[in-house]
Motif scaffolding. Structure first.
Motif, mmCIF file in Angstrom:
data_model
loop_
_atom_site.group_PDB
_atom_site.id
_atom_site.type_symbol
_atom_site.label_atom_id
_atom_site.label_comp_id
_atom_site.label_asym_id
_atom_site.label_seq_id
_atom_site.Cartn_x
_atom_site.Cartn_y
_atom_site.Cartn_z
ATOM 1 N N ALA A 20 0.866 -1.171 0.000
ATOM 2 C CA ALA A 20 0.000 0.000 0.000
ATOM 3 C C ALA A 20 0.911 1.232 0.000
ATOM 4 N N PRO A 21 0.765 2.091 -1.033
ATOM 5 C CA PRO A 21 -0.166 1.994 -2.161
ATOM 6 C C PRO A 21 0.246 0.891 -3.141
ATOM 7 N N GLU A 22 -0.734 0.300 -3.782
ATOM 8 C CA GLU A 22 -0.493 -0.834 -4.660
ATOM 9 C C GLU A 22 0.403 -0.480 -5.833
ATOM 10 N N SER A 23 0.296 0.775 -6.305
ATOM 11 C CA SER A 23 1.085 1.186 -7.467
ATOM 12 C C SER A 23 2.581 1.222 -7.164
ATOM 13 N N LEU A 24 2.964 1.141 -5.899
ATOM 14 C CA LEU A 24 4.374 1.168 -5.528
ATOM 15 C C LEU A 24 5.142 0.013 -6.156
ATOM 16 N N GLN A 25 4.468 -1.107 -6.348
ATOM 17 C CA GLN A 25 5.145 -2.288 -6.881
ATOM 18 C C GLN A 25 5.537 -2.144 -8.353
ATOM 19 N N TYR A 26 4.979 -1.142 -9.036
ATOM 20 C CA TYR A 26 5.270 -0.973 -10.456
ATOM 21 C C TYR A 26 6.414 -0.001 -10.722
ATOM 22 N N LEU A 27 7.009 0.565 -9.673
ATOM 23 C CA LEU A 27 7.993 1.630 -9.867
ATOM 24 C C LEU A 27 9.433 1.131 -9.908
ATOM 25 N N GLY A 28 9.678 -0.119 -9.569
ATOM 26 C CA GLY A 28 11.014 -0.684 -9.691
ATOM 27 C C GLY A 28 11.974 -0.340 -8.568
ATOM 28 N N HIS A 29 11.486 0.237 -7.481
ATOM 29 C CA HIS A 29 12.367 0.555 -6.363
ATOM 30 C C HIS A 29 12.631 -0.688 -5.518
ATOM 31 N N GLN A 30 13.731 -0.673 -4.781
ATOM 32 C CA GLN A 30 14.026 -1.756 -3.848
ATOM 33 C C GLN A 30 13.191 -1.545 -2.594
ATOM 34 N N ILE A 31 12.363 -2.514 -2.258
ATOM 35 C CA ILE A 31 11.444 -2.369 -1.135
ATOM 36 C C ILE A 31 11.702 -3.450 -0.097
ATOM 37 N N ASP A 32 11.971 -3.012 1.128
ATOM 38 C CA ASP A 32 12.134 -3.923 2.264
ATOM 39 C C ASP A 32 10.931 -3.728 3.177
ATOM 40 N N ARG A 33 10.293 -4.823 3.552
ATOM 41 C CA ARG A 33 9.112 -4.725 4.412
ATOM 42 C C ARG A 33 9.440 -5.219 5.815
ATOM 43 N N CYS A 34 8.838 -4.567 6.791
ATOM 44 C CA CYS A 34 8.984 -5.053 8.161
ATOM 45 C C CYS A 34 7.822 -4.556 8.998
ATOM 46 N N ALA A 35 7.568 -5.234 10.087
ATOM 47 C CA ALA A 35 6.531 -4.807 11.022
ATOM 48 C C ALA A 35 7.087 -3.704 11.908
ATOM 49 N N ALA A 36 6.200 -2.867 12.411
ATOM 50 C CA ALA A 36 6.639 -1.756 13.260
ATOM 51 C C ALA A 36 7.418 -2.265 14.470
ATOM 52 N N ILE A 101 -0.255 10.073 1.748
ATOM 53 C CA ILE A 101 -0.650 9.619 0.418
ATOM 54 C C ILE A 101 -1.773 8.600 0.556
ATOM 55 N N LEU A 102 -2.723 8.663 -0.378
ATOM 56 C CA LEU A 102 -3.825 7.711 -0.360
ATOM 57 C C LEU A 102 -3.376 6.372 -0.929
ATOM 58 N N THR A 103 -3.966 5.318 -0.437
ATOM 59 C CA THR A 103 -3.612 3.983 -0.918
ATOM 60 C C THR A 103 -3.986 3.778 -2.378
ATOM 61 N N THR A 104 -4.894 4.613 -2.890
ATOM 62 C CA THR A 104 -5.332 4.504 -4.293
ATOM 63 C C THR A 104 -4.501 5.351 -5.249
ATOM 64 N N ALA A 105 -3.475 6.026 -4.763
ATOM 65 C CA ALA A 105 -2.665 6.904 -5.613
ATOM 66 C C ALA A 105 -2.007 6.122 -6.746
ATOM 67 N N GLY A 106 -1.939 6.743 -7.912
ATOM 68 C CA GLY A 106 -1.349 6.098 -9.081
ATOM 69 C C GLY A 106 0.164 6.157 -9.072
ATOM 70 N N PRO A 107 0.812 5.423 -9.983
ATOM 71 C CA PRO A 107 2.281 5.354 -10.025
ATOM 72 C C PRO A 107 2.963 6.714 -10.155
ATOM 73 N N GLU A 109 1.906 9.719 -9.245
ATOM 74 C CA GLU A 109 1.813 10.492 -8.005
ATOM 75 C C GLU A 109 2.725 9.920 -6.930
ATOM 76 N N VAL A 110 2.750 8.605 -6.805
ATOM 77 C CA VAL A 110 3.592 7.981 -5.791
ATOM 78 C C VAL A 110 5.060 8.287 -6.058
ATOM 79 N N GLU A 111 5.475 8.157 -7.320
ATOM 80 C CA GLU A 111 6.866 8.437 -7.678
ATOM 81 C C GLU A 111 7.232 9.882 -7.357
ATOM 82 N N ALA A 112 6.338 10.819 -7.691
ATOM 83 C CA ALA A 112 6.606 12.233 -7.441
ATOM 84 C C ALA A 112 6.754 12.512 -5.944
ATOM 85 N N ARG A 113 5.875 11.939 -5.143
ATOM 86 C CA ARG A 113 5.931 12.181 -3.702
ATOM 87 C C ARG A 113 7.187 11.554 -3.078
ATOM 88 N N LEU A 114 7.565 10.389 -3.547
ATOM 89 C CA LEU A 114 8.791 9.769 -3.064
ATOM 90 C C LEU A 114 10.005 10.639 -3.379
#
Length: 301
Positions: A20-36, A101-107, A109-114
């Motif tokens: 979340a946001p789902e479009s994050l997976q389409y941007l090609g960035h390295q993503i590490d996930r963890c719990a708080a 950022i909203l979870t529905t934001a498109g690729p 918008e997400v890229e720009a905010r990042l």
């Protein structure tokens, strides 16, 4: 497009859920996930993180906590909170995050905010690197900063009385003037360096020392100790302390104050553990010069 390293923080139950946001997976960035809850164990490997994304869609309590969690883990990257439509109604500047950022934001918008969050953080850190001001660390109450050069500033000594917080140059002023003519105050009008007895609390470097011994404090313990040191000999109720240190958007009972006081006493050790007095049926009082036993409650306020 320059790839970034992103730390995606979410509730434990959502670790296997889509990003979340789902479009994050389409941007090609390295993503590490963890719990708080796992953030402290990720401290070393999180040093090169460019942006932190906190998924608060299903657990809104993560949003007001994320700044403190990152500070405790010594992660200085900017944080973006992801919310659903309903969650926007709870958004607050007190969260001390870089963006929402909203979870529905498109690729796009997400890229720009990042990119904006990363570049703004980098520019801010560079601008502050030689000015004597802290830069980079997400702040909670008092805008606690990352370690920086405190040259040109003098400590504020409390002695037995309260610290003056006047911004002028009169008798109520406790800060020494810097090259720009401005005193060393944080955004809440509090001194950045407090000294009382052998205790020295430096918000510019996020350090606390007792007789030259460094105290290993969490962000909240640091803020609590600074609050006490700034107001020696004054009695505060647990509600007063909760409001001053945790903020008015904290959801929880006053029991957390007792827990943090107990932990803080333990870390102060035999040199200063008796400085935080329990005032019966009221709250707490701080006296750096006192040697009374904290196990026997004070009767009078």
């Amino acid at each position: 497009m320059q790839h970034m390293r992103i730390l995606h923080i979410c509730p434990t139950a959502r670790l296997d859920a889509p990003l979340a946001p789902e479009s994050l997976q389409y941007l090609g960035h390295q993503i590490d996930r963890c719990a708080a809850e796992d953030l402290p164990s990720r401290r070393a490997e999180s040093a090169a993180v460019d942006v932190v994304i906190a998924d608060a869609c299903l657990d809104l309590s993560l949003a007001p906590r994320i700044s403190d969690l990152l500070a405790e883990a010594r992660i200085t990257a900017p944080a973006i909170v992801v919310l659903g439509e309903g969650g926007l109604a709870t958004a607050s500047a007190k969260w001390n995050v870089s963006d929402l950022i909203l979870t529905t934001a498109g690729p796009a918008e997400v890229e720009a905010r990042l990119r904006v969050a990363r570049d703004r953080h980098t520019a801010s850190s560079s601008a502050h690197s030689g000015s004597g001001f802290p830069g980079g660390l997400h702040a909670g109450p008092g805008r606690l900063g990352a370690k920086g050069d405190a040259g040109g500033w003098g400590p504020v000594r409390t002695g037995r009385g309260p610290v003056g917080t006047s911004r002028g140059g009169g008798p109520g002023s406790s800060g020494r003037l810097g090259d720009t003519g401005e005193e060393m105050w944080n955004a809440d009008g509090e001194p950045m360096v407090v000294v009382t007895g052998d205790l020295r609390i430096d918000e510019t470097a996020f350090t606390a020392e007792l007789g030259g011994r460094s105290l290993d404090l969490t962000y909240r313990e640091f803020a609590l100790l600074k609050f006490f040191a700034m107001h020696p000999e004054r009695v505060f109720t647990r509600d007063d302390i909760l409001l001053a240190v945790w903020g008015d958007d904290y959801f929880g009972g006053t029991r957390t104050v007792d827990v943090h006081v107990r932990r803080l006493r333990a870390k102060l050790g035999k040199d200063l553990e008796n400085a935080i007095h329990t005032v019966r049926n009221v709250g707490y009082r701080f006296s750096a010069d006192s040697v009374t036993d904290t196990d026997s409650e004070d009767v009078t306020a």
